[in-house]
Design a protein around this motif. Structure first.
Motif, short mmCIF file in Angstrom:
data_model
loop_
_atom_site.label_atom_id
_atom_site.label_comp_id
_atom_site.label_asym_id
_atom_site.label_seq_id
_atom_site.Cartn_x
_atom_site.Cartn_y
_atom_site.Cartn_z
N GLU A 1 -16.36 4.04 -17.67
CA GLU A 1 -17.54 3.64 -16.72
C GLU A 1 -17.17 2.79 -15.50
O GLU A 1 -17.68 3.06 -14.38
N THR A 2 -16.03 2.13 -15.41
CA THR A 2 -15.78 1.15 -14.26
C THR A 2 -15.58 2.12 -13.06
O THR A 2 -15.87 1.79 -12.08
N CYS A 3 -14.67 3.10 -13.20
CA CYS A 3 -14.13 4.12 -12.18
C CYS A 3 -15.26 5.57 -12.00
O CYS A 3 -14.88 6.17 -10.99
N ARG A 4 -16.28 5.30 -12.63
CA ARG A 4 -17.16 6.39 -12.63
C ARG A 4 -17.90 6.62 -11.26
O ARG A 4 -18.34 5.40 -10.57
N GLY A 5 -17.91 7.66 -10.49
CA GLY A 5 -18.36 7.67 -9.21
C GLY A 5 -17.39 7.49 -8.05
O GLY A 5 -17.72 7.77 -6.73
N LEU A 6 -16.19 6.89 -8.35
CA LEU A 6 -15.15 6.83 -7.39
C LEU A 6 -14.15 7.72 -7.38
O LEU A 6 -14.00 8.71 -8.03
N THR A 7 -13.53 7.84 -6.03
CA THR A 7 -12.43 8.83 -5.82
C THR A 7 -11.23 8.76 -6.90
O THR A 7 -10.93 9.60 -7.48
N ALA A 8 -10.82 7.42 -7.11
CA ALA A 8 -10.08 6.97 -8.03
C ALA A 8 -10.34 6.81 -9.30
O ALA A 8 -10.45 5.79 -9.68
N THR A 9 -10.70 7.89 -9.94
CA THR A 9 -10.78 7.98 -11.49
C THR A 9 -9.67 7.35 -12.35
O THR A 9 -8.67 7.71 -11.53
N LEU A 10 -9.91 7.31 -13.45
CA LEU A 10 -8.82 6.99 -14.30
C LEU A 10 -7.99 8.16 -14.52
O LEU A 10 -6.69 8.12 -14.48
N GLU A 11 -8.61 9.65 -14.49
CA GLU A 11 -7.90 10.75 -14.47
C GLU A 11 -7.08 10.83 -13.33
O GLU A 11 -5.98 11.40 -13.29
N ARG A 12 -7.88 10.59 -12.15
CA ARG A 12 -7.06 10.96 -11.03
C ARG A 12 -6.02 9.92 -10.68
O ARG A 12 -5.15 10.16 -10.06
N LEU A 13 -6.13 8.58 -11.33
CA LEU A 13 -5.15 7.87 -11.23
C LEU A 13 -3.91 8.35 -11.81
O LEU A 13 -2.80 8.04 -11.34
N ARG A 14 -4.24 8.65 -12.91
CA ARG A 14 -3.00 9.28 -13.97
C ARG A 14 -2.30 10.28 -13.05
O ARG A 14 -1.00 10.41 -12.98
N ALA A 15 -3.24 11.30 -12.63
CA ALA A 15 -2.39 12.27 -11.93
C ALA A 15 -1.71 11.99 -10.65
O ALA A 15 -0.40 12.40 -10.46
N ASP A 16 -2.20 11.02 -10.02
CA ASP A 16 -1.54 10.33 -8.81
C ASP A 16 -0.42 9.61 -9.05
O ASP A 16 0.75 9.93 -8.29
N ARG A 17 -0.25 9.06 -10.26
CA ARG A 17 0.94 8.37 -10.76
C ARG A 17 2.21 9.36 -10.94
O ARG A 17 3.22 9.33 -10.54
N GLN A 18 1.79 10.61 -11.58
CA GLN A 18 2.90 11.56 -11.83
C GLN A 18 3.06 12.20 -10.51
O GLN A 18 4.55 12.51 -10.36
N LEU A 19 2.38 12.52 -9.52
CA LEU A 19 2.61 12.98 -8.28
C LEU A 19 3.62 12.28 -7.50
O LEU A 19 4.56 12.41 -6.89
N GLU A 20 3.35 10.69 -7.59
CA GLU A 20 4.00 9.88 -6.92
C GLU A 20 5.52 9.97 -7.45
O GLU A 20 6.67 9.76 -6.70
N GLU A 21 5.71 9.96 -8.74
CA GLU A 21 7.11 9.84 -9.29
C GLU A 21 7.63 11.30 -8.88
O GLU A 21 8.61 11.28 -8.71
N ALA A 22 7.06 12.39 -8.80
CA ALA A 22 7.45 13.76 -8.47
C ALA A 22 8.08 13.72 -7.16
O ALA A 22 9.06 14.27 -6.71
#
Length: 287
Positions: free
Chosen positions: A214-235
């Protein structure tokens, strides 16, 4: 035909001797994809074994690419289950190619997007949840199912999806703040899950996904998007090495290769932009 489909759906949802139970949303989507086709075939056939490869191709070819992939995936699951159960002799969906999924060039999140999500996380549970997604690339489902036993403060380790990870200072600080709040608010709770709320404190259930996200709902940086961004950053940091990604995050080979491919494209694009915009003067005397 209906009996075979019902047995497939029940096994998908509840699991079986050789299959694990699937998420209810996945089962519903599988049914939604095959239902129109089954209604059409039900008007001509009595049993699943009567459906041919030609029927599958004719029914799925007109569908949009993404819908066709999802439909073929569901059909493969249905016919594979029926073949394992011995109700059909051959899989009519086998060998039908659904086309290569286009590589979506995921872009890194902007600092402003991450700042919005950080500002929105005003409770101890929300802050810890944000760190687990953004630092440790944990899915919302995994965060919901984390247990207190998965946390080892003494050795500064935590277990995420069966993968032991070092406990960094930020996550440790947020974890201690949450545990202090949890112990003060629900001192007698027997719920073994790390994240709890008022509804689950008197039970042993995990929190709901709607509550967690609920906290990140409607934001660009949702929890799922943050997770993907972390893996992309590591890559991007590790030079697009899929073996490194699989080892760090415990993800499967296909996912690791996909993130590595996206990182390589981003690195190549960035390198090309630097070369094009370097502004180095040309040597007019050179041939």
């Amino acid at each position: 035909m209906a009996a075979g489909v019902e047995h497939w759906l029940r096994t998908r949802r509840e699991g079986g001797p050789r299959s694990r139970p699937r998420n209810e949303h996945t089962v519903r989507m599988n049914l939604n994809r095959v239902h129109p086709l089954l209604l059409e075939w039900g008007g001509r056939y009595v049993h699943l074994r009567e459906i041919t490869t030609s029927d599958v191709i004719t029914a799925t070819d007109p569908l949009p690419a993404s819908r066709r992939r999802q439909t073929l995936t569901a059909l493969r699951s249905l016919f594979s289950h029926a073949r394992t159960a011995g109700t059909i002799f051959r899989d009519p969906a086998r060998g039908i190619h659904d086309g290569q999924r286009p590589l979506i060039l995921l872009q890194p999140l902007q600092p402003a997007d991450i700042g919005q999500a950080t500002a929105a996380a005003i409770t101890p549970s929300a802050r810890l949840t944000l760190a687990l997604a953004a630092v440790h690339a944990a899915r919302p489902k995994v965060i919901r199912e984390l247990h207190l036993a998965d946390i080892d403060l003494g050795n500064r380790r935590l277990i995420i999806s069966g993968q032991a990870r070092p406990l960094d200072d930020l996550t440790r600080h947020l974890l201690l703040a949450w545990l202090h709040h949890r112990g003060h608010r629900w001192p007698g709770t027997a719920n073994p899950h790390l994240i709890i709320n008022q509804q689950t404190a008197m039970t042993t259930r995990p929190v709901s996904e709607n509550w967690l996200t609920e906290t990140c709902r409607g934001l660009t940086a949702t929890l799922e998007r943050l997770r993907a961004d972390r893996q992309l950053e590591e890559a991007l940091t590790c030079g697009a090495d899929p073996l490194h990604l699989a080892a760090v995050f415990g993800i499967d080979d296909t996912t690791a290769i996909r993130y590595a491919a996206i990182a390589r494209q981003l690195l190549d694009t960035h390198a090309g932009s630097l070369c094009a915009g370097s502004g180095e003067p040309k040597d007019h005397n050179s041939p």
